[in-house]
Enzyme design. Structure first.
Site, PDB file in Angstrom:
ATOM      1  N   ASP A   1      63.080  62.499  11.319  1.00  0.00           N
ATOM      2  CA  ASP A   1      64.030  62.199  12.399  1.00  0.00           C
ATOM      3  C   ASP A   1      65.278  63.069  12.355  1.00  0.00           C
ATOM      4  O   ASP A   1      66.068  63.075  13.300  1.00  0.00           O
ATOM      5  CB  ASP A   1      64.463  60.727  12.330  1.00  0.00           C
ATOM      6  CG  ASP A   1      63.347  59.776  12.712  1.00  0.00           C
ATOM      7  OD1 ASP A   1      62.592  60.096  13.641  1.00  0.00           O
ATOM      8  OD2 ASP A   1      63.227  58.717  12.074  1.00  0.00           O
TER       9      ASP A   1
ATOM     10  N   GLN B   1      62.405  60.078   7.438  1.00  0.00           N
ATOM     11  CA  GLN B   1      61.925  61.448   7.350  1.00  0.00           C
ATOM     12  C   GLN B   1      61.307  61.876   8.674  1.00  0.00           C
ATOM     13  O   GLN B   1      60.529  61.149   9.266  1.00  0.00           O
ATOM     14  CB  GLN B   1      60.899  61.610   6.233  1.00  0.00           C
ATOM     15  CG  GLN B   1      61.485  61.604   4.844  1.00  0.00           C
ATOM     16  CD  GLN B   1      61.489  60.232   4.240  1.00  0.00           C
ATOM     17  OE1 GLN B   1      61.595  59.249   4.955  1.00  0.00           O
ATOM     18  NE2 GLN B   1      61.366  60.171   2.931  1.00  0.00           N
TER      19      GLN B   1
ATOM     20  N   HIS C   1      70.243  71.344   8.203  1.00  0.00           N
ATOM     21  CA  HIS C   1      69.283  71.294   7.103  1.00  0.00           C
ATOM     22  C   HIS C   1      67.837  71.381   7.580  1.00  0.00           C
ATOM     23  O   HIS C   1      66.920  71.521   6.779  1.00  0.00           O
ATOM     24  CB  HIS C   1      69.502  70.045   6.224  1.00  0.00           C
ATOM     25  CG  HIS C   1      69.063  68.755   6.826  1.00  0.00           C
ATOM     26  ND1 HIS C   1      69.934  67.868   7.428  1.00  0.00           N
ATOM     27  CD2 HIS C   1      67.846  68.170   6.894  1.00  0.00           C
ATOM     28  CE1 HIS C   1      69.276  66.805   7.837  1.00  0.00           C
ATOM     29  NE2 HIS C   1      68.002  66.960   7.516  1.00  0.00           N
TER      30      HIS C   1
END
Length: 253
Positions: A208, A206, A69
């Site tokens: 990571d 967020q 993603h």
């Protein structure tokens, strides 16, 4: 549930390009010498000055493993930084552009399964220790305590864009399967690791996404998703390496 990346439309977040929310929450500072294989994935479209986008792991001199993603943009828009604990210190570290991106063919944006991508670097990072992949499914066991690394948001618990680490207890698959919304969002014992603190002590966040979850000198998993960051009763979800190790090794050799 929100992926832990940059600017994604979801409810579980770990790496979001351009978010101003937390990094590894509740962690402590880490040195690049203890985690030389940990890298930062940058992107030209990231809004932060550091251009931080996601985390990653150097698994071959010219190969970085990260989350699928995190890899939805063109290869030319990405860069990889190694050896720079503080992203503001441009005097340190190595940098390489990215020439090619491989995304696991079974990756699903609906279930978040097989959340893996391999980036090929234009400039191999020679002389840097690599992190071996965990190949035993038994390594994911309740009670084990792996460590997650990342430059992501911290929710005020640490400096921004600086390498952090946090020991996150493996809570066992039954814990995450018992949390409302996790199974519906794709959590499965065959592909994920449930790790963190039910009291909200700490978590990946967020920025990571794609970063390493390490135990016994091997890559146990990578940061994938979760509900918020360090929210009580909502631990982090990691993409487990062992079930797909053979497929991944074919891409990094």
């Amino acid at each position: 549930m929100v992926k832990r990346m940059v600017a994604l439309i979801a409810v579980l977040v770990l790496c979001t390009a351009g978010t101003t929310e937390p990094m590894v929450v509740g962690g402590t500072l880490a040195s690049v010498s203890e985690a030389p294989w940990a890298v930062v994935l940058t992107n030209k479209d990231a809004v932060r000055d550091s251009k931080r986008w996601c985390g990653g792991v150097l698994v071959a001199p010219n190969k970085v493993l990260t989350a699928a993603h995190c890899a939805g943009r063109s290869a030319s828009s990405y860069g990889v930084i190694q050896g720079r604990a503080d992203l503001a210190d441009h005097s340190l570290g190595k940098f390489s552009a990215v020439s090619k991106i491989w995304v696991h063919p079974a990756y699903s944006t609906t279930t978040n399964r097989n959340d893996f991508a391999v980036l090929t670097l234009t400039k191999p990072m020679t002389g840097v220790p690599l992190l071996r992949l965990e190949t035993s499914p038994r390594a994911d066991r309740r009670g084990a305590v792996p460590t997650v690394y990342g430059w992501g948001d911290t929710n005020g618990t640490g400096p921004e864009d600086t390498l952090q680490k946090l020991a996150v207890p493996d809570l066992g698959d039954a814990t995450c399967l018992g949390i409302k919304g996790y199974a519906e969002n794709g959590y499965t014992a065959a592909a994920n690791i449930c790790a963190g603190y039910l009291d909200g002590t700490g978590d990946a966040c967020q920025g990571d996404s794609g970063g390493p979850l390490v135990m016994n000198g091997r890559l146990l998993g990578i940061v994938s998703w979760g509900r918020g960051c360090a929210e009580p009763q909502y631990p982090g979800v990691y993409a487990e390496i062992a079930p797909v190790a053979k497929t991944l090794l074919e891409q990094v050799r």
